[in-house]
Write a protein that holds these residues in place. Structure first.
Motif, PDB file in Angstrom:
ATOM      1  N   UNK A  18       0.862  -1.181   0.000  1.00  9.95           N
ATOM      2  CA  UNK A  18       0.000   0.000   0.000  1.00  9.95           C
ATOM      3  C   UNK A  18       0.894   1.225   0.000  1.00  9.95           C
ATOM      4  N   UNK A  19       0.377   2.314  -0.530  1.00 12.40           N
ATOM      5  CA  UNK A  19       1.086   3.588  -0.434  1.00 12.40           C
ATOM      6  C   UNK A  19       0.168   4.600   0.232  1.00 12.40           C
ATOM      7  N   UNK A  20       0.634   5.136   1.338  1.00 15.12           N
ATOM      8  CA  UNK A  20      -0.091   6.186   2.031  1.00 15.12           C
ATOM      9  C   UNK A  20       0.413   7.545   1.564  1.00 15.12           C
ATOM     10  N   UNK A  21      -0.499   8.499   1.513  1.00 14.73           N
ATOM     11  CA  UNK A  21      -0.159   9.876   1.155  1.00 14.73           C
ATOM     12  C   UNK A  21      -0.587  10.808   2.268  1.00 14.73           C
ATOM     13  N   UNK A  22       0.187  11.860   2.459  1.00 14.34           N
ATOM     14  CA  UNK A  22      -0.142  12.893   3.444  1.00 14.34           C
ATOM     15  C   UNK A  22       0.030  14.248   2.782  1.00 14.34           C
ATOM     16  N   UNK A  23      -1.080  14.924   2.559  1.00 16.33           N
ATOM     17  CA  UNK A  23      -1.048  16.243   1.947  1.00 16.33           C
ATOM     18  C   UNK A  23      -1.041  17.307   3.037  1.00 16.33           C
ATOM     19  N   UNK A  24      -0.095  18.229   2.941  1.00 17.77           N
ATOM     20  CA  UNK A  24       0.049  19.292   3.941  1.00 17.77           C
ATOM     21  C   UNK A  24      -0.529  20.599   3.420  1.00 17.77           C
ATOM     22  N   UNK A  25      -0.949  21.451   4.355  1.00 15.08           N
ATOM     23  CA  UNK A  25      -1.595  22.709   3.985  1.00 15.08           C
ATOM     24  C   UNK A  25      -0.586  23.806   3.672  1.00 15.08           C
ATOM     25  N   UNK A  26       0.711  23.529   3.903  1.00 10.39           N
ATOM     26  CA  UNK A  26       1.719  24.511   3.554  1.00 10.39           C
ATOM     27  C   UNK A  26       2.933  23.809   2.974  1.00 10.39           C
ATOM     28  N   UNK A  27       3.832  24.599   2.431  1.00  9.59           N
ATOM     29  CA  UNK A  27       5.000  24.033   1.777  1.00  9.59           C
ATOM     30  C   UNK A  27       5.797  23.162   2.735  1.00  9.59           C
ATOM     31  N   UNK A  28       6.003  21.907   2.332  1.00 11.69           N
ATOM     32  CA  UNK A  28       6.640  20.975   3.276  1.00 11.69           C
ATOM     33  C   UNK A  28       8.127  21.267   3.469  1.00 11.69           C
ATOM     34  N   UNK A  29       8.748  22.028   2.548  1.00 12.05           N
ATOM     35  CA  UNK A  29      10.157  22.333   2.760  1.00 12.05           C
ATOM     36  C   UNK A  29      10.333  23.316   3.918  1.00 12.05           C
ATOM     37  N   UNK A  30       9.221  23.956   4.337  1.00 10.36           N
ATOM     38  CA  UNK A  30       9.256  24.856   5.495  1.00 10.36           C
ATOM     39  C   UNK A  30       9.051  24.101   6.806  1.00 10.36           C
ATOM     40  N   UNK A  31       8.631  22.856   6.707  1.00 17.56           N
ATOM     41  CA  UNK A  31       8.318  22.073   7.889  1.00 17.56           C
ATOM     42  C   UNK A  31       9.586  21.372   8.363  1.00 17.56           C
ATOM     43  N   UNK A  32       9.835  21.419   9.661  1.00 21.38           N
ATOM     44  CA  UNK A  32      11.086  20.894  10.202  1.00 21.38           C
ATOM     45  C   UNK A  32      11.242  19.397   9.953  1.00 21.38           C
ATOM     46  N   UNK A  33      10.174  18.661  10.141  1.00 19.90           N
ATOM     47  CA  UNK A  33      10.213  17.224   9.896  1.00 19.90           C
ATOM     48  C   UNK A  33       8.792  16.724   9.702  1.00 19.90           C
ATOM     49  N   UNK A  34       8.663  15.700   8.879  1.00 16.67           N
ATOM     50  CA  UNK A  34       7.373  15.042   8.707  1.00 16.67           C
ATOM     51  C   UNK A  34       7.579  13.549   8.858  1.00 16.67           C
ATOM     52  N   UNK A  35       6.554  12.910   9.357  1.00 12.47           N
ATOM     53  CA  UNK A  35       6.718  11.482   9.568  1.00 12.47           C
ATOM     54  C   UNK A  35       5.403  10.752   9.604  1.00 12.47           C
ATOM     55  N   UNK A  36       5.539   9.452   9.637  1.00 11.40           N
ATOM     56  CA  UNK A  36       4.399   8.546   9.766  1.00 11.40           C
ATOM     57  C   UNK A  36       4.517   7.809  11.097  1.00 11.40           C
ATOM     58  N   UNK A  37       3.392   7.736  11.751  1.00 12.83           N
ATOM     59  CA  UNK A  37       3.292   7.058  13.036  1.00 12.83           C
ATOM     60  C   UNK A  37       2.113   6.101  12.949  1.00 12.83           C
ATOM     61  N   UNK A  38       2.072   5.124  13.837  1.00 14.32           N
ATOM     62  CA  UNK A  38       0.936   4.210  13.834  1.00 14.32           C
ATOM     63  C   UNK A  38       0.551   3.824  15.246  1.00 14.32           C
ATOM     64  N   UNK A  39      -0.708   3.476  15.379  1.00 15.68           N
ATOM     65  CA  UNK A  39      -1.223   3.048  16.656  1.00 15.68           C
ATOM     66  C   UNK A  39      -1.981   1.738  16.458  1.00 15.68           C
ATOM     67  N   UNK A  40      -1.331   0.618  16.784  1.00 16.32           N
ATOM     68  CA  UNK A  40      -2.011  -0.681  16.670  1.00 16.32           C
ATOM     69  C   UNK A  40      -3.131  -0.774  17.700  1.00 16.32           C
ATOM     70  N   UNK A  41      -4.087  -1.651  17.489  1.00 15.14           N
ATOM     71  CA  UNK A  41      -5.178  -1.799  18.453  1.00 15.14           C
ATOM     72  C   UNK A  41      -4.652  -2.104  19.854  1.00 15.14           C
ATOM     73  N   UNK A  42      -5.070  -1.322  20.831  1.00 15.08           N
ATOM     74  CA  UNK A  42      -4.688  -1.548  22.212  1.00 15.08           C
ATOM     75  C   UNK A  42      -3.274  -1.134  22.567  1.00 15.08           C
ATOM     76  N   UNK A  43      -2.615  -0.445  21.647  1.00 18.34           N
ATOM     77  CA  UNK A  43      -1.237  -0.034  21.913  1.00 18.34           C
ATOM     78  C   UNK A  43      -1.065   1.466  21.734  1.00 18.34           C
TER      79      UNK A  43
END
Length: 115
Positions: A18-43
């Motif tokens: 699968x490929x996930x996408x995350x669209x930001x409301x401002x230019x991402x080169x201005x953002x210090x860092x971007x990442x993906x996080x996850x929360x499994x059930x019960x964790x």
């Protein structure tokens, strides 16, 4: 405030991709860092992959070699390519952005990997 919107989740069989996408409301080169996080059930929420503005990346040990974070500055979008998915990858995946000393979150998107 940075607004983030995830897309691309869903149900996939083990071994699939699968490929996930995350669209930001401002230019991402201005953002210090971007990442993906996850929360499994019960964790708790955990880091999956992170990319700093300079392009350096880091990954959770559990996804190294299977997941890849990338970005398209022209589209203000960050991606997470997920290959060789396992049932234990099932979670709600969140996009996060660090800016102004704060962390902003998307609403999250569900990824379910069936055995």
């Amino acid at each position: 405030q940075v607004q983030l919107m995830e897309s691309g989740g869903g149900l996939v069989q083990a071994g699939g991709s699968l490929r996930l996408s995350c669209a930001a409301s401002e230019a991402i080169f201005k953002i210090d860092a971007m990442g993906w996080y996850r929360q499994p059930p019960g964790n708790q929420r955990e880091l999956v992959a992170r990319m700093a503005t300079g392009g350096s990346t880091n990954y959770a040990d559990s996804v190294k070699g299977r997941f890849t974070i990338s970005r398209d500055n022209a589209k203000n979008t960050v991606y997470l390519q997920m290959n060789s998915l396992k049932p234990e990858d099932t979670a709600v995946y969140y996009c996060g952005a660090q800016r102004y000393g704060l962390t902003f979150w998307g609403k999250g998107i569900l990824v379910t990997v069936s055995a």
